[in-house]
Scaffold this motif. Structure first.
Motif, PDB file in Angstrom:
ATOM      1  N   VAL A 183       7.826  26.375 -36.643  1.00 19.19           N
ATOM      2  CA  VAL A 183       6.947  27.270 -35.895  1.00 19.19           C
ATOM      3  C   VAL A 183       5.782  26.398 -35.436  1.00 19.19           C
ATOM      4  N   TYR A 184       5.384  26.513 -34.174  1.00 18.40           N
ATOM      5  CA  TYR A 184       4.403  25.564 -33.669  1.00 18.40           C
ATOM      6  C   TYR A 184       3.469  26.192 -32.639  1.00 18.40           C
ATOM      7  N   GLY A 185       2.306  25.596 -32.529  1.00 19.89           N
ATOM      8  CA  GLY A 185       1.410  25.813 -31.414  1.00 19.89           C
ATOM      9  C   GLY A 185       1.360  24.530 -30.594  1.00 19.89           C
ATOM     10  N   ILE A 186       0.696  24.575 -29.466  1.00 26.37           N
ATOM     11  CA  ILE A 186       0.582  23.414 -28.576  1.00 26.37           C
ATOM     12  C   ILE A 186      -0.877  23.026 -28.455  1.00 26.37           C
ATOM     13  N   GLY A 187      -1.170  21.766 -28.701  1.00 25.64           N
ATOM     14  CA  GLY A 187      -2.555  21.311 -28.653  1.00 25.64           C
ATOM     15  C   GLY A 187      -3.053  21.079 -27.240  1.00 25.64           C
ATOM     16  N   ARG A 188      -4.357  21.038 -27.113  1.00 24.59           N
ATOM     17  CA  ARG A 188      -4.993  20.716 -25.834  1.00 24.59           C
ATOM     18  C   ARG A 188      -4.498  19.369 -25.309  1.00 24.59           C
ATOM     19  N   VAL A 189      -4.235  18.419 -26.226  1.00 24.21           N
ATOM     20  CA  VAL A 189      -3.723  17.101 -25.833  1.00 24.21           C
ATOM     21  C   VAL A 189      -2.199  17.043 -25.970  1.00 24.21           C
ATOM     22  N   PHE A 190      -1.572  18.210 -25.995  1.00 26.80           N
ATOM     23  CA  PHE A 190      -0.112  18.316 -26.057  1.00 26.80           C
ATOM     24  C   PHE A 190       0.453  17.881 -27.405  1.00 26.80           C
ATOM     25  N   HIS A 191      -0.380  17.965 -28.463  1.00 28.33           N
ATOM     26  CA  HIS A 191       0.176  17.598 -29.767  1.00 28.33           C
ATOM     27  C   HIS A 191       1.017  18.738 -30.339  1.00 28.33           C
ATOM     28  N   ILE A 192       1.911  18.388 -31.267  1.00 26.96           N
ATOM     29  CA  ILE A 192       2.602  19.311 -32.142  1.00 26.96           C
ATOM     30  C   ILE A 192       2.159  18.945 -33.552  1.00 26.96           C
ATOM     31  N   ALA A 193       1.769  19.949 -34.357  1.00 26.84           N
ATOM     32  CA  ALA A 193       1.020  19.682 -35.578  1.00 26.84           C
ATOM     33  C   ALA A 193      -0.205  18.866 -35.146  1.00 26.84           C
ATOM     34  N   PHE A 194      -0.574  17.822 -35.880  1.00 22.47           N
ATOM     35  CA  PHE A 194      -1.637  16.934 -35.425  1.00 22.47           C
ATOM     36  C   PHE A 194      -1.042  15.590 -35.010  1.00 22.47           C
ATOM     37  N   TRP A 195       0.190  15.622 -34.503  1.00 21.75           N
ATOM     38  CA  TRP A 195       0.807  14.389 -34.012  1.00 21.75           C
ATOM     39  C   TRP A 195       0.277  14.136 -32.610  1.00 21.75           C
ATOM     40  N   GLU A 196      -0.694  13.234 -32.508  1.00 19.32           N
ATOM     41  CA  GLU A 196      -1.466  13.036 -31.289  1.00 19.32           C
ATOM     42  C   GLU A 196      -0.748  12.126 -30.287  1.00 19.32           C
ATOM     43  N   PRO A 197      -1.063  12.269 -29.016  1.00 17.27           N
ATOM     44  CA  PRO A 197      -0.382  11.457 -27.996  1.00 17.27           C
ATOM     45  C   PRO A 197      -0.614   9.960 -28.136  1.00 17.27           C
ATOM     46  N   HIS A 198      -1.817   9.548 -28.568  1.00 19.36           N
ATOM     47  CA  HIS A 198      -2.107   8.122 -28.621  1.00 19.36           C
ATOM     48  C   HIS A 198      -1.307   7.376 -29.680  1.00 19.36           C
ATOM     49  N   PHE A 199      -0.669   8.099 -30.601  1.00 18.64           N
ATOM     50  CA  PHE A 199       0.183   7.429 -31.588  1.00 18.64           C
ATOM     51  C   PHE A 199       1.348   6.710 -30.912  1.00 18.64           C
ATOM     52  N   ALA A 200       1.752   7.187 -29.729  1.00 12.69           N
ATOM     53  CA  ALA A 200       2.895   6.599 -29.033  1.00 12.69           C
ATOM     54  C   ALA A 200       2.701   5.109 -28.792  1.00 12.69           C
ATOM     55  N   GLY A 201       1.464   4.680 -28.603  1.00 14.86           N
ATOM     56  CA  GLY A 201       1.182   3.281 -28.327  1.00 14.86           C
ATOM     57  C   GLY A 201       1.421   2.357 -29.511  1.00 14.86           C
ATOM     58  N   GLU A 202       1.678   2.911 -30.688  1.00 12.69           N
ATOM     59  CA  GLU A 202       1.874   2.110 -31.891  1.00 12.69           C
ATOM     60  C   GLU A 202       3.339   1.839 -32.199  1.00 12.69           C
ATOM     61  N   TYR A 203       4.245   2.350 -31.376  1.00  8.39           N
ATOM     62  CA  TYR A 203       5.680   2.202 -31.642  1.00  8.39           C
ATOM     63  C   TYR A 203       6.341   1.373 -30.555  1.00  8.39           C
ATOM     64  N   ILE A 216      -0.596   9.996 -42.788  1.00  7.37           N
ATOM     65  CA  ILE A 216      -1.744  10.326 -43.631  1.00  7.37           C
ATOM     66  C   ILE A 216      -3.019   9.871 -42.929  1.00  7.37           C
ATOM     67  N   ALA A 217      -4.039  10.717 -42.915  1.00  5.54           N
ATOM     68  CA  ALA A 217      -5.323  10.385 -42.291  1.00  5.54           C
ATOM     69  C   ALA A 217      -5.151   9.975 -40.828  1.00  5.54           C
ATOM     70  N   ALA A 218      -4.446  10.798 -40.077  1.00  3.86           N
ATOM     71  CA  ALA A 218      -4.263  10.550 -38.652  1.00  3.86           C
ATOM     72  C   ALA A 218      -5.594  10.674 -37.920  1.00  3.86           C
ATOM     73  N   LYS A 219      -5.887   9.716 -37.045  1.00  2.00           N
ATOM     74  CA  LYS A 219      -7.109   9.781 -36.237  1.00  2.00           C
ATOM     75  C   LYS A 219      -6.899  10.768 -35.095  1.00  2.00           C
ATOM     76  N   LEU A 220      -7.764  11.765 -35.041  1.00  2.00           N
ATOM     77  CA  LEU A 220      -7.613  12.824 -34.049  1.00  2.00           C
ATOM     78  C   LEU A 220      -8.343  12.488 -32.752  1.00  2.00           C
ATOM     79  N   HIS A 221      -7.760  12.927 -31.645  1.00  3.65           N
ATOM     80  CA  HIS A 221      -8.378  12.717 -30.338  1.00  3.65           C
ATOM     81  C   HIS A 221      -9.602  13.626 -30.204  1.00  3.65           C
ATOM     82  N   PRO A 222     -10.643  13.182 -29.486  1.00 10.50           N
ATOM     83  CA  PRO A 222     -11.836  14.024 -29.309  1.00 10.50           C
ATOM     84  C   PRO A 222     -11.531  15.408 -28.737  1.00 10.50           C
ATOM     85  N   LEU A 223     -10.540  15.518 -27.845  1.00 11.14           N
ATOM     86  CA  LEU A 223     -10.192  16.831 -27.305  1.00 11.14           C
ATOM     87  C   LEU A 223      -9.626  17.751 -28.391  1.00 11.14           C
ATOM     88  N   THR A 224      -8.948  17.169 -29.375  1.00 12.64           N
ATOM     89  CA  THR A 224      -8.452  17.966 -30.505  1.00 12.64           C
ATOM     90  C   THR A 224      -9.608  18.480 -31.343  1.00 12.64           C
TER      91      THR A 224
END
Length: 316
Positions: A183-203, A216-224
């Motif tokens: 069950v999910y909501g959609i974040g202002r930055v298009f996250h699911i849970a607190f999985w933020e878009p900028h994490f993509a740059g780390e893979y 653990i201890a995910a850094k959240l985007h200012p818009l979040t």
């Protein structure tokens, strides 16, 4: 004159995640409702957006969908592992209402809260804190079910110690024939849970990104941070933590069924979630836009009609 013509040299220039295609996001946001809801090639054949005319209808429909899933799995003799959000929240009272009306026990349900506020080390708020997601779930769902509730031993919360065990617990349940739902909501930055878009740059690849089960201890985007200041902390930004523990795509993209909700209308024509909804529906799967994967899963996405646009200026 708009963002594109004034971005250079502004404070916004380095603000957005590097992988965002702002022009593509704007094309999604400019769609008329009938275009935004038109079935796209990347959608699962079993995915369906469900418009709602009011918040009351939204809460009822989404609550019924969750309750029906719990009933159906029980009727089939299956265990149900279900990943649950704190936001949206209004549907839970209706889930409780229907399960009580049907006298359906949730003793076969294993709940996994998708995220929780944390500090930079992953330490979370005590469950007695009104701002804690565990507090919200206990008081808005689990306790209200009374004798029909999910057993305490089957409730999982995203603490530093427990979150890393989610993947193994869910895998074990699935090996025993359990269904996995999210069950999910959609974040202002298009996250699911607190999985933020900028994490993509780390893979190094989409495959690596898709395999990540948690953080653990995910850094959240200012818009979040600002989204949650508006939706959960009555505009008081100073109360919002800057980190969170969260599940990742390695869990939410494994769901057999997904139930989404977008209720981010604020009244008087104001909203925060219109662009998020339309981008989720029509952007196409991209790790920089995590919610763009949700239409690829079987399920329903409930939303308030006004969020589908047209998203045009209005001074309210």
């Amino acid at each position: 004159m708009n963002l594109f013509t004034t971005l250079e040299g502004s404070l916004m220039e380095q603000f957005f995640p590097k992988g965002w295609d702002l022009q593509k996001i704007d094309r999604c946001a400019s769609l008329k409702p009938q275009e935004a809801l038109k079935r796209s090639e990347h959608w699962s054949p079993e995915f369906r957006p469900v418009p709602c005319t009011s918040l009351e209808q939204f809460d009822t429909y989404m609550g019924h969908e969750i309750a029906l899933l719990i009933k159906q799995t029980r009727d089939r003799g299956e265990k149900l592992a279900i990943i649950l959000p704190v936001g949206p929240m209004g549907m839970y009272k209706w889930t409780v209402y229907f399960l009580k009306a049907w006298n359906v026990s949730a003793s076969h349900v294993y709940g996994f809260n998708m995220d929780e506020w944390s500090d930079a080390e992953g330490n979370t708020l005590p469950p007695t804190n009104p701002g804690a997601f565990q507090y919200a779930m206990e008081n808005s769902f689990y306790e209200l079910l009374g004798d029909l509730t999910v057993p305490v031993s089957q409730r999982n919360f995203a603490t530093k110690e427990n979150l890393p065990t989610y993947a193994d617990k869910i895998a074990k349940l699935k090996s025993e024939g359990a269904k996995l739902a999210v069950v999910y909501g959609i974040g202002r930055v298009f996250h699911i849970a607190f999985w933020e878009p900028h994490f993509a740059g780390e893979y190094g690849s989409e495959q690596e990104w898709r395999a990540a089960t948690h953080r653990i201890a995910a850094k959240l985007h200012p818009l979040t941070i600002e989204q949650n200041a508006i939706t959960s902390f009555k505009s008081r930004t100073t109360l919002v933590p800057c980190y969170a523990n969260t599940i990742g795509p390695g869990l939410f993209l494994q769901a057999d069924y997904a139930i989404g909700g977008a209720d981010g209308a604020l009244g008087r024509g104001m909203m925060w979630q219109g662009m998020s909804l339309l981008t989720t529906l029509q952007y196409g799967p991209d790790p920089w836009v995590p919610s763009s994967y949700m239409p690829t899963l079987p399920g329903k996405l409930f939303f308030l009609n006004e969020l589908a646009g047209p998203l045009e200026p209005e001074l309210n």
